[in-house]
Design a protein around this motif. Sequence first.
Motif, short mmCIF file in Angstrom:
data_model
loop_
_atom_site.label_atom_id
_atom_site.label_comp_id
_atom_site.label_asym_id
_atom_site.label_seq_id
_atom_site.Cartn_x
_atom_site.Cartn_y
_atom_site.Cartn_z
N PRO A 56 0.85 -1.21 0.08
CA PRO A 56 -0.09 -0.07 -0.03
C PRO A 56 0.82 1.25 0.01
O PRO A 56 1.85 1.38 0.58
N ARG A 57 0.37 2.25 -0.88
CA ARG A 57 1.52 3.46 -1.05
C ARG A 57 2.07 4.13 0.38
O ARG A 57 3.37 4.26 0.02
N ALA A 58 1.32 4.15 1.14
CA ALA A 58 1.62 4.84 2.23
C ALA A 58 2.61 4.23 3.01
O ALA A 58 3.28 4.64 3.99
N GLU A 59 2.90 2.93 2.85
CA GLU A 59 4.00 1.95 3.58
C GLU A 59 5.33 2.30 2.75
O GLU A 59 6.16 1.69 3.14
N GLY A 93 1.64 -5.89 1.76
CA GLY A 93 1.76 -6.22 0.19
C GLY A 93 2.15 -7.42 -0.22
O GLY A 93 1.96 -8.44 0.63
#
Lengths: 474, 474
Positions: free
Chosen positions: A353-356, A420
């Motif tokens: 997930p992009r915020a990770e 992910g």
Amino acid sequence: MTRKRYLTDDGIAFFRSVISDENVIIPDENNADYAKDETEDLFFQPEIVLKPATTDEVSKILAYCNDNKIPVTPRGAGTGLAGGSLAVNGGVSLSLERMNAIINIDESNLQVTVEPGVITEVLQDAVKDKGLFYPPDPSSKGTCFIGGNIANNSGGPKAVKYGVVKDYVLNLEVVLANGDVIWTGANVLKNSTGYNLTQLLVGSEGTLGIVTKAVLRLIPHPAYNLVMLVPFNNMERACEAVSAIFMGGITPSGLEFMERDAIDWAVDYLGDVTIPIEDNIEAHLLIEVDGNDMDVLYKDCEKINSIVEQFGCGEILFADGSDQKDELWKLRRNVAHAVKSRSIYKEEDTVVPRAELPKLIRGVKEIGNKYGFKSVCYGHAGDGNLHINIVKGDLDDETWKNELPKGIKEIFELVVSLKGTISGEHGIGCVQQEYMHIAFSKIQLDLMRNVKKVFDPNGILNPGKIFDRNYTKY
Amino acid sequence: MTRKRYLTDDGIAFFRSVISDENVIIPDENNADYAKDETEDLFFQPEIVLKPATTDEVSKILAYCNDNKIPVTPRGAGTGLAGGSLAVNGGVSLSLERMNAIINIDESNLQVTVEPGVITEVLQDAVKDKGLFYPPDPSSKGTCFIGGNIANNSGGPKAVKYGVVKDYVLNLEVVLANGDVIWTGANVLKNSTGYNLTQLLVGSEGTLGIVTKAVLRLIPHPAYNLVMLVPFNNMERACEAVSAIFMGGITPSGLEFMERDAIDWAVDYLGDVTIPIEDNIEAHLLIEVDGNDMDVLYKDCEKINSIVEQFGCGEILFADGSDQKDELWKLRRNVAHAVKSRSIYKEEDTVVPRAELPKLIRGVKEIGNKYGFKSVCYGHAGDGNLHINIVKGDLDDETWKNELPKGIKEIFELVVSLKGTISGEHGIGCVQQEYMHIAFSKIQLDLMRNVKKVFDPNGILNPGKIFDRNYTKY
């Protein structure tokens, strides 16, 4: 080690009766065209290469191979990054290169019907001439085939706004292992009629059937775009900026991350591109917005500007001329070639997930330090898809051989702990199988294996891929 | 006819040990709450209704039912239009109504994790409070559950721009028939890791597993929208205008078709809405555009205006105030209720490539004339998804019973000849199985049946749905 031979004189004669002689190739040591792809240094010579030109020919070939339990490895352009098109068990390499027709561009329904051997960029150009857009284009768009893109559920830089291949595939003509030919669905945008065989086939890496036609959705081509190259002196801050842009209500049509080495090496590799980069810069974001109203795009860029400034970016290079935009994208598209030209390497196709992303990139560097390897990271940050290129450089062979797998395992464990998974767009092929148990339990893998058996009870379709590494490197 | 009984006192005692007594219901003639949905006049009383509150409870119930070969029919809000949630073989009705938590709205990743019993509109409102948008909303959005939407791959009016449920489902927690619990994928936007179990589960109508959690993608909520109601004095011309709008480069956020009777009856049904309609009008298009820049939206409307004029439209009603827009959408959302309140009816959920809509509607009327039935058509024209409501009206019972199935068969044959299929968003459930052979060959159906066997070898999950009508109406 000697591989099992599957072909008899009768078999070769049969194939020659189905397709003309020049499309039946028995490769020897002087012909390695079908033994390699773009995956590191893998080499697996098929016993025979077949180049059918029609669905009917594919059907006859598969029926024969199924009856005689001959492995069949479908092959597109050989641009894969996971060895998916390599005949790891020998047998037949089934090249779809001659099935390269754009059958019909249906402008009234915004659909196109293609054969699997169409080059992605050729398709994009053909539909663009009619004002239409087929967005998914891997970096290899100038050579890769649509069929391979479908087999791997490919992404590319536009995925962040427009989605991946699966989001454009409406219906597939598929030859099953026994030679039966089916369509997976219908040519429609909505479908609640039975199980979604179309989506089951997309990304199945040629293990469930051979795609011989695809009906793809098209959209109106956006009229304009603008590109920004944003430097950061801290790579984690660059990653933090990624999710902030989306949280600001902007959906860019491209949002790429490049670590310092990636961009430096690409500049070196190309030789004809000059980008001013200050010494303290650790990473760049390449950001594109597109749409039909230039004023809106300028406003979007201003908004992005105000967001990235909060993450300590440097001076933004703003490209609105097509030469300058092309140059920036050329740079991005050549990062992989540049990295690979420098050193022996191993590429991982992580997605979170992009915020990770900040946690991922920090973790990757920590794991590299622990095991003594260097990595260069870049990728489709807007999707959370980070390509981690581990470069051998001066590392001794022993460390490379023994320590690297431990490090990769830890990277994948980190990825999965961040919700992910281990491949965002390259597929599993024959290089990532040993890590599948990190992403999936035995229950999940058994479901997949049993689905495989439904489609291919004799296990002839692309054996040795995705699940079990039932072959020896030789 | 007496149905087979599956439950024993031991079984009931077991269920009471897993979930508290008040969540175990043995329905009688005074309780038909779980015997019906919104599908015509179907009535199937389950033997027992179970209302688990956790994944673990669902798992224990399924494991028991699998061991004892007891049918389990999962149930959401009971708003289905194909009988998918009806316990046609008796046994357990597994109601997910108590699993109704919005577990986490992840603003930094634009994702939300929900339980299946969350009402679609409740979810939409909760994420809208944070500036986010979950687009797929069937007409029943105020009562239907996300779980049912996932089971049927629901659409709704926004699908034309934003896609259907499958385009928003990233990952699912699923309890398998034997009680095993898996996640189908990862919480990511791109995934090339094994087969796409997520997409296999979406739209599988509860026949492959019970969804107990879903991770859904969100997008930034568009700031503005504008709505137009466009009358046509020829319904085929209205349908022709639909694909012309897309070919003009516009992607509306709603593009609905309503035949004259549909809108007239909805006005009558509601009683509090007034729309001026000239006598010669045969059909309307309801068109919505949305986005973040009002100037762009006005330009889009002008462009749409100039396109629909070429198809002989009448005076356009343009709504930019929220009351007026709400009124138009309320009208559209109540068409189904209005039609159904008038007469015994049978609804078909056809979908074709959108440019084929004129051929479809002409064919439907011709088939109706041939067999003597009247139809009222409306639906999501932008997606090519036309709901055909065949109304009994004054038709004699004999014709209704004997001629109608022939007419429906011909409609579906027409749909499939136009490269469409028999359900766009309602699912097959227990009312369309007899037509599945029109959409699929035995080869395709056998693949699906065998996939079903992989997931549910004992056939306990929603038996009698999608494939085989192995029950008798009673």
